[in-house]
Enzyme design. Structure first.
Site, mmCIF file in Angstrom:
data_model
loop_
_atom_site.group_PDB
_atom_site.id
_atom_site.type_symbol
_atom_site.label_atom_id
_atom_site.label_comp_id
_atom_site.label_asym_id
_atom_site.label_seq_id
_atom_site.Cartn_x
_atom_site.Cartn_y
_atom_site.Cartn_z
ATOM 1 C CE LYS A 1 86.699 8.097 43.681
ATOM 2 N NZ LYS A 1 85.674 8.228 44.596
ATOM 3 C CG HIS B 1 72.850 9.756 42.139
ATOM 4 N ND1 HIS B 1 74.003 9.084 41.369
ATOM 5 C CD2 HIS B 1 73.265 10.307 43.237
ATOM 6 C CE1 HIS B 1 74.988 9.499 42.098
ATOM 7 N NE2 HIS B 1 74.687 10.318 43.241
ATOM 8 C CD GLU C 1 84.198 11.261 46.115
ATOM 9 O OE1 GLU C 1 83.098 11.173 46.751
ATOM 10 O OE2 GLU C 1 84.595 10.911 45.041
ATOM 11 C CG ASP D 1 76.053 -14.733 31.506
ATOM 12 O OD1 ASP D 1 75.824 -13.396 31.607
ATOM 13 O OD2 ASP D 1 76.635 -15.477 30.914
ATOM 14 C CG ASP E 1 83.256 7.923 38.320
ATOM 15 O OD1 ASP E 1 82.070 7.249 38.435
ATOM 16 O OD2 ASP E 1 83.347 8.202 39.569
ATOM 17 N NE ARG F 1 78.373 -13.720 34.247
ATOM 18 C CZ ARG F 1 79.369 -13.707 33.296
ATOM 19 N NH1 ARG F 1 80.558 -14.044 33.834
ATOM 20 N NH2 ARG F 1 79.129 -13.265 32.019
ATOM 21 C CE LYS G 1 78.125 7.532 37.758
ATOM 22 N NZ LYS G 1 79.681 7.269 38.193
ATOM 23 C CG HIS H 1 77.613 12.201 38.356
ATOM 24 N ND1 HIS H 1 76.317 11.879 38.134
ATOM 25 C CD2 HIS H 1 78.393 11.468 39.015
ATOM 26 C CE1 HIS H 1 76.269 10.451 38.638
ATOM 27 N NE2 HIS H 1 77.507 10.330 39.195
#
Length: 458
Positions: free
Chosen positions: A326, A164, A202, A84, A221, A43, A134, A226
């Site tokens: 995280k 991935h 991580e 859009d 997530d 946009r 995802k 995954h």
């Protein structure tokens, strides 16, 4: 092969960090030529020259190892369009042209239904393909509805629900190690394997991604897509072939075999937490709720852990632990397969052997096997580690996925019924966590995560 790609969400993190570098890798590898057309749309009000400058900067930043002339060719060839993704007229103007087109939705998942509806209204040329990132939906009901919408746009074989992780060399090496080696496949079962850990921990904190992450959290997530995908490859029965039907049939068998979690199971077998302020390496990290764009009322978790059991002949009695967090002290991204101890040790000294552990390192890619051997004396035991040298992949994971999309190879994409089954597995966890049945723990950034008595987590 399709020679046209349209990317919606042109200036997002996905396009900058992964898609543009993947296209550069494909160009460098001789998979793309001057006939390939790339159109990027969002946009934003910017000129084509401004966008090409932005693209060149991202390529230099995220794939500096690719030849400069390749990066320049990708940046110079891209066309930018303000559009859009939920407007049928805008979409129609982008997909029109000679021959089929691949459309990549590098967009927030919440926009998928409206974009798919716009694609339906606009119409796609015959032979076109659609790529969705995802997570696929926000829960089981939304995944079912999104599949219904997609069925009105393209046949299932032309819909690529990509992950991935499935294109990572080491993830694929899990299959190779199992299925091509007689020494492993006979012991790849609960009689010999006590536990499998699939971990993506991580040191990275939120890093400006609140707009996406705060509405999703670690469970959706990472775990729901995954890590469940990796679980499927670890636990699946040997497929007849690695073709899309055989491979995906065996993956969904694994998801269907997961023992449904009761409310008591969710309390005993899941953990959730979010990070507090702390120090990671040499940098100070604010608490999650103080990160820009975070709404503390959402109670979004940055650490999630789920223990699953499979009700199958091969795996009854083995625990599968999926964990992601995280802002932790160390990066640990691996599949750890822990074998049961031997029934008897004929050693007089130091008679306790550590369990054998086969580790598939996901990032960086590696494979190690922890064994027990003899020490300085024949009657003593000592640890022994074998490490395999991994050849660097020809393409990055997103390069492999894009090449599969352009060639129409759907083996590494997720089938519609598989996407729904993954949500069924975690539906009890989502429900219990939403009702605060499981407490939201806290852990300092730079620590090993929330406390869990009796478990080392290594």
């Amino acid at each position: 092969m399709i020679n046209r790609l349209v990317v919606f969400g042109a200036t997002g993190d996905l396009n900058a960090r992964y898609l543009l570098p993947a296209l550069a890798a494909l160009r460098a590898g001789g998979h793309l030529d001057d006939r390939f057309e790339l159109t990027c749309a969002d946009r934003g009000e910017r000129s084509g020259e401004q966008f090409r400058g932005w693209a060149a900067a991202q390529l230099e930043r995220h794939c500096p190892a690719e030849p400069a002339d390749v990066r320049k060719a990708i940046a110079d060839s891209v066309r930018y369009r303000q559009a859009d993704a939920t407007d049928a007229a805008d979409v129609a103007s982008l997909v029109a042209g000679d021959g089929p087109v691949a459309v990549y939705l590098a967009l927030p998942p919440a926009i998928f239904p409206r974009t798919v509806t716009a694609l339906h209204q606009a119409g796609l040329p015959p032979g076109s393909r659609l790529v969705l990132e995802k997570p696929f939906g926000e829960d089981l009901d939304s995944a079912v509805e999104l599949n219904r919408l997609l069925s009105g746009v393209l046949p299932e074989q032309a819909v690529f629900r990509v992950d991935h992780f499935l294109a990572m060399t080491t993830v694929q090496n899990v299959l190779g190690s199992r299925l091509a080696n007689r020494v492993l496949e006979p012991i790849w079962n609960s009689a010999h394997i006590a536990e499998v850990e699939i971990v993506w921990n991580e040191t990275l904190a939120l890093e400006g991604r609140a707009g996406y992450y705060d509405g999703v959290g670690a469970l959706k997530d990472m775990v729901q897509n995954h890590l469940l995908q990796v679980l499927c490859l670890v636990a699946m029965e040997p497929p007849l072939s690695l073709g899309e039907r055989d491979l995906r049939d065996r993956k969904i068998d694994v998801l269907r075999s997961v023992r449904p979690l009761t409310d008591d199971d969710v309390v005993r077998r899941t953990r959730r937490a979010r990070y507090l302020a702390g120090r990671i390496g040499g940098r100070e990290v604010p608490s999650y709720v103080e990160e820009d764009g975070v709404d503390p009322r959402r109670r979004t978790e940055t650490f999630a852990e789920v223990e699953l059991e499979l009700e199958s002949w091969r795996w009854s009695g083995t625990t599968f632990r999926l964990r992601s967090g995280k802002a932790l002290a160390d990066d640990r991204k691996e599949v750890a397969v822990r074998f049961r101890p031997v029934p008897h040790l004929p050693f007089e000294q130091n008679g306790e052997a550590t369990p054998n552990v086969l580790r598939f390192g996901l990032e960086p890619e590696s494979m190690t096997l922890a064994l027990t051997g003899t020490g300085s004396g024949a009657r003593t035991l000592a640890p022994l580690t074998l490490t395999a040298r991994m050849e660097p992949p020809d393409l990055p994971p997103y390069g492999r996925l894009l090449l599969d999309v352009l060639h129409g190879n759907a083996a590494l994409s997720i089938r519609g019924d598989e996407a729904e089954e993954a949500w069924r597995v975690l539906a009890p966890v989502l429900s219990a966590w939403a009702g605060d049945v499981v407490p939201l723990q806290e852990y300092p950034a730079g620590s090993d995560g929330p406390a869990c008595p009796g478990r080392s987590g290594t």
